[in-house]
Design an enzyme around this catalytic site. Structure first.
Site, short mmCIF file in Angstrom:
data_model
loop_
_atom_site.label_atom_id
_atom_site.label_comp_id
_atom_site.label_asym_id
_atom_site.label_seq_id
_atom_site.Cartn_x
_atom_site.Cartn_y
_atom_site.Cartn_z
N GLU A 1 0.82 -1.20 0.00
CA GLU A 1 0.00 0.00 0.00
C GLU A 1 0.85 1.26 0.00
O GLU A 1 1.95 1.28 0.57
CB GLU A 1 -0.94 0.01 1.21
CG GLU A 1 -1.88 -1.17 1.24
CD GLU A 1 -2.69 -1.26 2.52
OE1 GLU A 1 -3.48 -2.20 2.67
OE2 GLU A 1 -2.52 -0.37 3.40
N LYS B 1 -2.06 0.30 -4.86
CA LYS B 1 -2.97 0.04 -3.74
C LYS B 1 -2.97 1.21 -2.76
O LYS B 1 -1.92 1.63 -2.27
CB LYS B 1 -2.57 -1.25 -3.02
CG LYS B 1 -3.59 -1.74 -2.01
CD LYS B 1 -3.08 -2.95 -1.25
CE LYS B 1 -2.91 -4.15 -2.13
NZ LYS B 1 -2.57 -5.36 -1.31
N GLU C 1 -10.38 -4.22 -3.05
CA GLU C 1 -9.91 -5.45 -2.40
C GLU C 1 -10.35 -5.40 -0.95
O GLU C 1 -10.25 -4.36 -0.31
CB GLU C 1 -8.39 -5.55 -2.48
CG GLU C 1 -7.79 -6.73 -1.73
CD GLU C 1 -6.27 -6.74 -1.82
OE1 GLU C 1 -5.62 -6.88 -0.76
OE2 GLU C 1 -5.74 -6.60 -2.93
N ASN C 2 -10.87 -6.52 -0.43
CA ASN C 2 -11.26 -6.55 0.97
C ASN C 2 -10.02 -6.76 1.84
O ASN C 2 -9.16 -7.58 1.53
CB ASN C 2 -12.31 -7.62 1.24
CG ASN C 2 -11.84 -9.01 0.83
OD1 ASN C 2 -11.31 -9.19 -0.25
ND2 ASN C 2 -12.07 -9.99 1.69
N ALA C 3 -9.92 -5.98 2.92
CA ALA C 3 -8.76 -6.07 3.80
C ALA C 3 -8.74 -7.39 4.55
O ALA C 3 -7.71 -8.01 4.71
CB ALA C 3 -8.75 -4.91 4.78
#
Length: 291
Positions: free
Chosen positions: A29, A137, A223-225
């Site tokens: 990220e 990201k 995107e799911n964490a």
């Protein structure tokens, strides 16, 4: 990056690799490592500024000298520790030093250093992966979002207190390199009580980030964490990915669903997961069915 491209050149040529995700920080990220579990951080601590290596210290000294205030060449000394709360610090508290002349100087420099890092890496990536779509990201740092300072965002490198827009400068650079923004949809797994205690607002942060990215004309992916199993969480994701009331009909270009760890796979309701996938593809509408 060039060696990677050369090694897999045949796959690129055959179109088997259409996108490349470039990691720009922890967990890939674009952020500073301000919430390191190895350093003892626990949610919802504000984290710590990451500006004490010799390279950033040199950069900070140059910036302070150019500003005419050499004594500003230091990190805040009243920003607490990894697990502090904003009100426990002199820097992040209401009317704290984050909004002083020094605080605004430091936070602008800190955020700009992260943006410059992204610009430099993406410039090289664009050369190495010419004509290949690049994905970046962007994190969802949603705790303390309802405070004035937005302390957790500040330590992660996003200068986004209530009187600033910390995401547009980031997206301007990402737009320059024509990347796709992959937004990490966090907060869906955090209980309402935890969110209240941390003055968190996952939905408010998501609304700000996604709308600013779309306003810049950027493609947005998701995107799911953490894996999401319950129907409410799944439907919140669907609403985020495909907003029903958006007059411009904007939506995510794609979504990456992280599978659960093997130890918790037995807790999944596969009928709801199947319904979730069909909703994402526009094959069904309405509420999720019961297991």
């Amino acid at each position: 990056m060039r060696s990677f491209r050369t090694e897999f050149d045949d796959l690129f040529a055959e179109g088997l690799i259409s996108d490349v995700e470039i990691g720009l920080g922890p967990s890939g990220e674009l952020k500073y490592p301000s919430f390191s579990g190895r350093m003892g951080w626990r949610y919802p601590g504000v984290g710590e500024f990451q500006c004490y290596d010799r390279y950033l210290q040199q950069s900070l000294r140059r910036a302070a000298k150019l500003r005419g205030h050499s004594f500003w060449a230091r990190g805040p000394d009243n920003a607490g520790e990894y697990n502090s709360r904003p009100h426990e610090t002199g820097f992040f508290c209401e009317r704290g030093d984050y909004d002083s002349y020094y605080g605004r100087f430091f936070l602008h420099w800190y955020a700009q250093s992260l943006i410059d890092h992204a610009d430099n890496v993406l410039s090289l990536a664009s050369l190495a992966f010419d004509e290949t779509k690049i994905i970046v990201k962007v994190p969802a740092v949603y705790w303390w979002y309802k405070t004035s300072s937005h302390a957790a965002e500040l330590t992660s490198g996003y200068y986004n207190p209530t009187n600033q827009d910390g995401y547009s400068p980031v997206f301007e650079v990402l737009k320059k390199h024509s990347v796709t923004v992959k937004f990490v949809c966090s907060g869906l797994h955090v209980s309402s009580q935890d969110n209240d205690e941390a003055l968190a607002d996952p939905e408010g942060l998501s609304w700000q980030v996604l709308n600013l990215a779309w306003d810049q004309g950027l493609l947005v992916a998701g995107e799911n964490a953490l894996s999401c199993y319950d129907r409410d969480g799944c439907m919140r994701i669907v609403e985020m990915v495909k907003p029903r009331n958006d007059p411009d009909h904007r939506h995510f270009s794609c979504f990456v669903y992280q599978q659960p760890a093997p130890l918790v796979q037995g807790a999944i309701c596969f009928s709801e997961l199947d319904f979730f996938i069909k909703c994402m593809h526009g094959e069904m509408a309405g509420d999720l069915v019961s297991c």
